[in-house]
Design an enzyme around this catalytic site. Structure first.
Site, short mmCIF file in Angstrom:
data_model
loop_
_atom_site.label_atom_id
_atom_site.label_comp_id
_atom_site.label_asym_id
_atom_site.label_seq_id
_atom_site.Cartn_x
_atom_site.Cartn_y
_atom_site.Cartn_z
CG HIS A 42 -5.84 2.89 5.44
ND1 HIS A 42 -4.67 3.10 6.13
CD2 HIS A 42 -5.78 3.66 4.32
CE1 HIS A 42 -3.93 3.97 5.46
NE2 HIS A 42 -4.57 4.33 4.37
CG ASP A 65 -1.08 5.54 3.04
OD1 ASP A 65 -1.31 5.35 1.83
OD2 ASP A 65 -1.92 6.07 3.80
CG ASP A 66 0.86 8.60 1.22
OD1 ASP A 66 0.82 8.53 -0.01
OD2 ASP A 66 -0.14 8.38 1.95
CG HIS A 70 -1.95 1.10 1.19
ND1 HIS A 70 -3.30 0.89 1.31
CD2 HIS A 70 -1.81 2.44 1.03
CE1 HIS A 70 -3.94 2.05 1.23
NE2 HIS A 70 -3.05 3.00 1.07
CG PHE A 122 -0.17 13.81 -2.71
CD1 PHE A 122 0.29 12.80 -3.52
CD2 PHE A 122 -0.35 13.55 -1.37
CE1 PHE A 122 0.56 11.54 -3.01
CE2 PHE A 122 -0.10 12.30 -0.84
CZ PHE A 122 0.35 11.29 -1.66
N GLY A 145 -7.99 9.64 -2.04
CA GLY A 145 -8.45 10.92 -1.50
C GLY A 145 -9.11 10.68 -0.15
CD GLU A 184 -7.05 6.75 4.99
OE1 GLU A 184 -7.51 6.67 3.84
OE2 GLU A 184 -5.96 7.29 5.25
CD1 TRP A 230 -7.31 13.76 6.12
CD2 TRP A 230 -6.83 13.37 3.96
NE1 TRP A 230 -7.18 12.40 5.95
CE2 TRP A 230 -6.90 12.13 4.65
CE3 TRP A 230 -6.55 13.37 2.59
CZ2 TRP A 230 -6.66 10.90 4.01
CZ3 TRP A 230 -6.33 12.15 1.95
CH2 TRP A 230 -6.38 10.93 2.65
NE ARG A 245 1.57 21.67 5.19
CZ ARG A 245 2.58 21.28 4.43
NH1 ARG A 245 2.52 21.40 3.13
NH2 ARG A 245 3.67 20.77 4.96
CG PHE A 246 -1.90 14.08 2.92
CD1 PHE A 246 -0.57 13.72 2.93
CD2 PHE A 246 -2.85 13.10 2.64
CE1 PHE A 246 -0.18 12.41 2.66
CE2 PHE A 246 -2.47 11.80 2.37
CZ PHE A 246 -1.13 11.46 2.37
C1 LIG Z 1 7.05 26.55 1.59
O1 LIG Z 1 8.04 27.28 0.94
C2 LIG Z 1 7.85 28.68 1.00
C3 LIG Z 1 8.93 29.32 0.16
O2 LIG Z 1 10.21 29.11 0.70
C4 LIG Z 1 7.90 29.12 2.45
O3 LIG Z 1 7.64 30.51 2.52
C5 LIG Z 1 6.87 28.36 3.26
O4 LIG Z 1 7.01 28.66 4.62
C6 LIG Z 1 7.06 26.88 3.06
N1 LIG Z 1 5.99 26.14 3.73
C7 LIG Z 1 6.19 25.38 4.81
C8 LIG Z 1 5.02 24.64 5.34
O5 LIG Z 1 7.27 25.32 5.34
ZN LIG Z 2 -3.43 5.10 0.85
#
Ligand SMILES: *[C@@H]1O[C@H](CO)[C@@H](O)[C@H](O)[C@H]1NC(C)=O
Ligand SMILES: [Zn+2]
Ligand SMILES: *[C@@H]1O[C@H](CO)[C@@H](O)[C@H](O)[C@H]1NC(C)=O
Ligand SMILES: *[C@@H]1O[C@H](CO)[C@@H](O)[C@H](O)[C@H]1NC(C)=O
Ligand SMILES: *[C@@H]1O[C@H](CO)[C@@H](O)[C@H](O)[C@H]1NC(C)=O
Ligand SMILES: *[C@@H]1O[C@H](CO)[C@@H](O)[C@H](O)[C@H]1NC(C)=O
Ligand SMILES: *[C@@H]1O[C@H](CO)[C@@H](O)[C@H](O)[C@H]1NC(C)=O
Length: 515
Positions: free
Chosen positions: A382, A439-440, A109, A209, A324, A357, A202, A204-205
């Site tokens: 999962h 997973d990832d 997975h 991606f 997703g 999940e 999720w 941010r995840f």
């Molecule tokens: C992603 O990169 C940008 C550019 O450097 C930065 O300003 C930002 O804080 C970064 N994001 C994270 C979550 O660190």
């Molecule tokens: Zn998965």
């Protein structure tokens, strides 16, 4: 209730009857017998260890008990901690270092854009010529390779800037590269503050991606990324992998776009090349996957495509899945008509559904686990919620449909905090069919499969998980893979050879008198 065995699972009651205690309420004299039954039912409990395995198990369990005791005393038992804080401790653990050497079998997975440690993406891919970056309004980044800088921007992203020029005017490039690494993982010092809900983590995840796929979709990066990913798993003593892949368009510098078939062929070519370079690797297969948020007409087209790919590339395409956040997408039953097309047209398209999940009970999404089984899924991705569904659990067990358990993923994506309480603890205790996967790993700051094996061995299995548990998990991963029968036979032979070498290595490493 306690005195009734009406609710026990069929297997449990059979084993109990086998030990002749099922008709009467047990007495303290039955304690040993009952504990033996539990031990026998536990994952790997019915594997008869060889003399060598008994020796290695003694060593392994001594080290394990020591680490559990010390960790508990210090209030720092890694499986009970968030992985981002536990990772350093895990790396210092002797058990972990043994698990890294353990031949783990297959990782079943995994996802296409989070296979390989992101260091390679930042330190190698973004340093290739013609790499441009843009900064999104939400504070993220996207990449693209162009011959000439285009005027046209992405939606909600700054102008494209050539990275080479951008880096040249920075005071501290290491600092910037570290920020790119942070963009491509969820890793942060205070995860509880950064991610206050499953929805937040999720989002941010999904963003990471997109950032990763914007790099990996460049043809040159695409192939090298996969090759390096295979190498990372190989070095982690994994002999075969299956990846869920979206098969997004891949592009060349001159703008040429490649379709899904090109990606399938590329995966196949890279796998063959890798096996040529590393003959003791058994290969890789692709589970074509599509986001579960799409609509019915889109799914119909996709299913037809999946059937076509499976027929045309049976060697590399294993089947179909949806990806997703489950809670945010359509339930499986929403796609019932589309998912029944293969059956109705007499085409064999194996399914490998993510299902269960979720922390929710009783929502339409919570029915996915039963529906996945009714649609003949080959494995359950999962299956985190399976203990809430006795019928699904029974079908899974009776017909050997294994769960793909990904401990670190479940913790980082906030289904659970303390991995000793993971639902798979119950499944392991019952010897339910399951495999461990990661997973990832790239998104979680892990690498390969060993970190998840550590969590499963130390946390989920607790002190009951022994060497035979690890053996069973590795054997399961080969048994439940989408490999052909011939490939499975070959894999088992290869694995047994590596297993024996592993046992010798542990024996040589640890002189028993020193412990
Ligand atoms: C992603 O990169 C940008 C550019 O450097 C930065 O300003 C930002 O804080 C970064 N994001 C994270 C979550 O660190
Ligand atoms: Zn998965
Ligand atoms: C990545 O870049 C480093 C530093 O330039 C180099 O040493 C390494 O060989 C590269 N790795 C790959 C796989 O290209
Ligand atoms: C650049 O940043 C890195 C990481 O934050 C830091 O370790 C290093 O000391 C900085 N270098 C300079 C010259 O400031
Ligand atoms: C674009 O580049 C690819 C890969 O280098 C090449 O095969 C293709 O012929 C090129 N197409 C055009 C229109 O130049
Ligand atoms: C389904 O989704 C596709 C692609 O997102 C879109 O083009 C199409 O209009 C949608 N169809 C319906 C019926 O909503
Ligand atoms: C699932 O498998 C069973 C037994 O092979 C078969 O009878 C049934 O039609 C299959 N269902 C689907 C949806 O493919």
């Amino acid at each position: 209730m306690a005195r009734s065995n009406a609710r026990s699972t069929p297997v449990l009651s059979i084993s109990l009857c086998f030990f002749a205690v099922c008709h009467m309420y047990p007495t303290p004299d039955d304690r040993d017998k009952l504990m033996k039954v539990e031990q026998f039912i536990f994952t790997g409990g019915n594997l008869l260890p060889t003399t060598k395995e008994i020796k290695v198990n003694d060593i392994l369990m001594k080290i394990k008990v020591k680490e559990v005791t010390e960790g508990t005393k210090a209030g720092k038992f890694p499986p009970a901690m968030h992985f981002f804080r536990a990772k350093d401790l895990i790396e210092q653990s002797t058990v972990f270092n043994i698990l890294r050497k353990l031949p783990k079998g297959a990782a079943l997975h995994l996802h296409d854009y989070a296979l390989l440690n992101v260091d390679w993406l930042v330190k190698n891919a973004t340093y290739l010529p013609n790499c441009y970056i843009c900064f999104t309004d939400a504070g993220g980044v996207r990449f693209h390779f162009f011959l000439n800088r285009p005027e046209k921007r992405l939606v909600m992203c700054s102008e494209w800037v050539l990275l080479e020029n951008y880096r040249r005017q920075l005071k501290n490039v290491t600092e910037f590269d570290n920020s790119l690494i942070r963009n491509l993982t969820l890793v942060t010092e205070k995860p509880e503050e950064a991610y206050r809900s499953q929805g937040m983590v999720w989002r941010r995840f999904e963003d990471l991606f997109q950032a990763a796929s914007s790099l990996i979709s460049y043809a040159l990066v695409f192939k090298t990324y996969f090759y390096e990913a295979l190498r990372e798993f190989y070095h982690d003593n994994v002999l075969y992998i299956e990846i869920r892949a979206l098969l997004l368009l891949v592009y060349e510098l001159n703008g040429t776009l490649h379709d899904k078939e090109w990606s399938i062929r590329a995966y196949q070519e890279v796998t063959r090349q890798f096996q040529h370079d590393y003959p003791d690797f058994m290969g890789a297969k692709v589970i074509f996957s599509t986001p579960r948020k799409y609509n019915n007409s889109f799914m119909k087209t996709t299913i037809n495509e999946a059937m076509m790919f499976q027929q045309k590339f049976p060697e590399i395409i294993a089947g179909f899945d949806m990806v997703g956040q489950e809670d945010a997408g359509h339930p499986l039953w929403y796609f019932k008509n589309e998912l029944l097309i293969p059956k109705e047209t007499g085409v064999n398209l194996p399914f490998f559904f993510h299902a269960g999940e979720t922390d929710w009970e009783g929502t339409s999404v919570d029915e996915n686990i039963l529906d996945a089984l009714l649609l003949n899924t080959s494995r359950i991705g999962h299956g985190y919620s399976i203990n809430k569904h006795p019928m699904a659990k029974w079908i899974s067990r009776k017909f050997n449909v294994p769960l793909e358990v990904c401990p670190i993923s479940n913790q980082v994506l906030m289904l659970i905090t303390d991995l000793r309480n993971h639902p798979a603890a119950n499944l392991m205790a019952e010897g339910h069919p399951l495999v461990i996967s990661s997973d990832d790993p790239a998104a979680f700051g892990a690498r390969g499969l060993s970190y998840d094996f550590y969590e499963a061995f130390m946390g989920i299995g607790g002190l009951k998980a022994e060497l035979t548990t690890l053996k069973q998990l590795a054997l399961n991963s080969i048994k439940y893979s989408a490999m052909s029968v011939e490939m499975k036979v070959e894999s088992i032979e290869l694995w047994l050879k590596k297993w024996d070498e592993f046992l010798d290595e542990v024996l040589n490493m640890f002189n028993r008198n020193e412990l």
